[in-house]
Design a protein around this motif. Sequence first.
Motif, PDB file in Angstrom:
ATOM      1  N   PRO A 119       8.121  29.977 -26.441  1.00 17.03           N
ATOM      2  CA  PRO A 119       8.115  28.625 -25.607  1.00 17.03           C
ATOM      3  C   PRO A 119       6.612  28.636 -24.983  1.00 17.03           C
ATOM      4  CG  PRO A 119      10.116  29.822 -25.251  1.00 17.03           C
ATOM      5  CD  PRO A 119       9.431  30.925 -25.835  1.00 17.03           C
ATOM      6  N   ALA A 120       5.998  29.720 -24.519  1.00 15.25           N
ATOM      7  CA  ALA A 120       4.732  29.655 -23.883  1.00 15.25           C
ATOM      8  C   ALA A 120       3.562  29.309 -24.840  1.00 15.25           C
ATOM      9  CB  ALA A 120       4.342  30.992 -23.114  1.00 15.25           C
ATOM     10  N   GLU A 121       3.743  29.459 -26.097  1.00 12.02           N
ATOM     11  CA  GLU A 121       2.868  29.050 -27.024  1.00 12.02           C
ATOM     12  C   GLU A 121       3.077  27.743 -27.737  1.00 12.02           C
ATOM     13  OE1 GLU A 121       1.263  32.013 -29.457  1.00 12.02           O
ATOM     14  OE2 GLU A 121       1.739  33.718 -28.333  1.00 12.02           O
ATOM     15  N   VAL A 122       4.422  27.486 -27.949  1.00  8.42           N
ATOM     16  CA  VAL A 122       4.830  26.352 -28.388  1.00  8.42           C
ATOM     17  C   VAL A 122       4.277  24.995 -28.073  1.00  8.42           C
ATOM     18  CG1 VAL A 122       6.707  24.585 -29.458  1.00  8.42           C
ATOM     19  CG2 VAL A 122       6.931  27.267 -29.316  1.00  8.42           C
ATOM     20  N   LEU A 123       4.212  24.961 -26.746  1.00 12.48           N
ATOM     21  CA  LEU A 123       3.643  23.485 -26.302  1.00 12.48           C
ATOM     22  C   LEU A 123       2.130  23.511 -26.616  1.00 12.48           C
ATOM     23  CD1 LEU A 123       4.043  20.873 -24.611  1.00 12.48           C
ATOM     24  CD2 LEU A 123       3.835  22.112 -22.453  1.00 12.48           C
ATOM     25  N   PRO A 124       1.383  24.562 -26.175  1.00  6.88           N
ATOM     26  CA  PRO A 124      -0.253  24.408 -26.599  1.00  6.88           C
ATOM     27  C   PRO A 124      -0.574  24.126 -27.900  1.00  6.88           C
ATOM     28  CG  PRO A 124       0.476  26.384 -24.949  1.00  6.88           C
ATOM     29  CD  PRO A 124       1.691  25.905 -25.446  1.00  6.88           C
ATOM     30  N   ALA A 125       0.289  24.820 -28.804  1.00  3.76           N
ATOM     31  CA  ALA A 125      -0.020  24.683 -30.230  1.00  3.76           C
ATOM     32  C   ALA A 125       0.505  23.251 -30.587  1.00  3.76           C
ATOM     33  CB  ALA A 125       1.046  25.590 -31.278  1.00  3.76           C
TER      34      ALA A 125
END
Length: 495
Positions: free
Chosen positions: A477-483
């Motif tokens: 989840p920590a990388e999904v939004l920035p991606a």
Amino acid sequence: MNRALSGAVELRDLTDTRELDGLFVLHLVSEGSPVRDLALISDLEDIAAVGPDTVILLAPGETRGGWMISAALRYAWERRACAVIIPEQPFTASVIELAKRLGVSLLSTRRDMTRLALDVAIRIGAARAESAARVRSAVDRLAAADDPAQAVALLSGELDGAPVWVESAGVRTFAAPAGAGGEPRPSGPPVTLVRADLSPRDGDDGALRAAVPAAAAGFAGALLAGAAPSLRALLLELRLAATHDSLPAVAITALTGLAPVAAFDEPAFQSPAGISAGPFDDAFHAVCLLSDEPERLGALVHQLWRLAFPDSPLARFDGGWIGFLPVTDPERGAESLDRVRDGLVHTAGLPLAGGASQVHRSAAEARHAVREAWLAARLADPSPDAPRADAFVDFGRIPARLLGRLVPADLAAQLVDVLYPRLLGDPGAGQIIDTVLAYLSSCGSVSAAAVRLGAHRNTVQTRLRRAEELGVTLSDPAEVLPAHLLLAALRRRER
């Protein structure tokens, strides 16, 4: 329509025996047909060189027999000549029937053709001189017009109330009669659209246009061409006045640090509180308009704003415009923003994004108001496939779905190049990115993503696995939004 507007005599002027004796009507299509030229023909083939609305006079040697007159009528019809005049002689009724079928007026005369041609030429010359005099008189009277609206009204009056308007980037800004449309109505008489450019370089000042009956097109064209320099001067005068009035707003724009101010030296104001002009004594909204084509739309945006808010200046900065609108009460404030939304941002599909600040109540808050309006405009999405409401954003009601637009597309491209180099190097990068965006926009549902893309579910799963292989993490989840934010901004840039 006044016959003098046509800039030419009409067939009724020739058939009226008080004007030209010795003419006999064999078939008359319309008394109001304009006569713009004449041709004395001694060889039938010369008719092929005449222009529309010409009266053709056949020399005696070219009318020996009905077949020659019939040939002349056919040539005249092909060239859209309005009438054929022949020496008086006996011929069969079939010639008159042919004139009726072709829609060409046919007249005969006992007079000498050369003398008749001279008389007709004198009448055409007199009509043209009268038309030119009317144009000069109208242009002289335009010098007394106070603004473009008054000038356009004068031109409409000169054209017997025909619609006249200023058009820029496909949008009408000044029109007379007020609210009149220039397009022909299905049930009304046909009209001709006449145009005169307001800039010698086909620039952004648009054109002066009118919708007039076909018979008046010549006079209307000359009138608009003569009036165009005066209209351009009035529009430039409006722009200069708007520039002068907007200097306080320009100062605030410069103080925000959002962008360098275009076309102005920075005013010597040290703080917004030192600015006396503007609606800062009471509540106000700041409004920001952004465009990728500010040079092309500059004149149009200023004209539309001036028409909607004549007492509120609009300031230009690189990439857009800033204005301030007073808020005398909440209902009036909402109406003003609706006028910006519907009259500018949504007008004729212009490529504008707009934003409005919250209500502020002092000059000291002007800088904050400008920042809010600019931020709201940055979030706005004017693309054709976006919801209509997204093209103009109120800072106090920013939809969460638009927050991803805060990521600048150029920065997103650089970051994706650094963070996901293998993804960009893949031949199917475009399809993979679209699949990832559809998947994340569908809350992680493969089936919903497949429906969005119009692809098979297995295809979506294959592309998602490939995205993971290329470094795009879809499980953390920590990388999904920035991606999601970066890839969405990248695709906006590519489109």
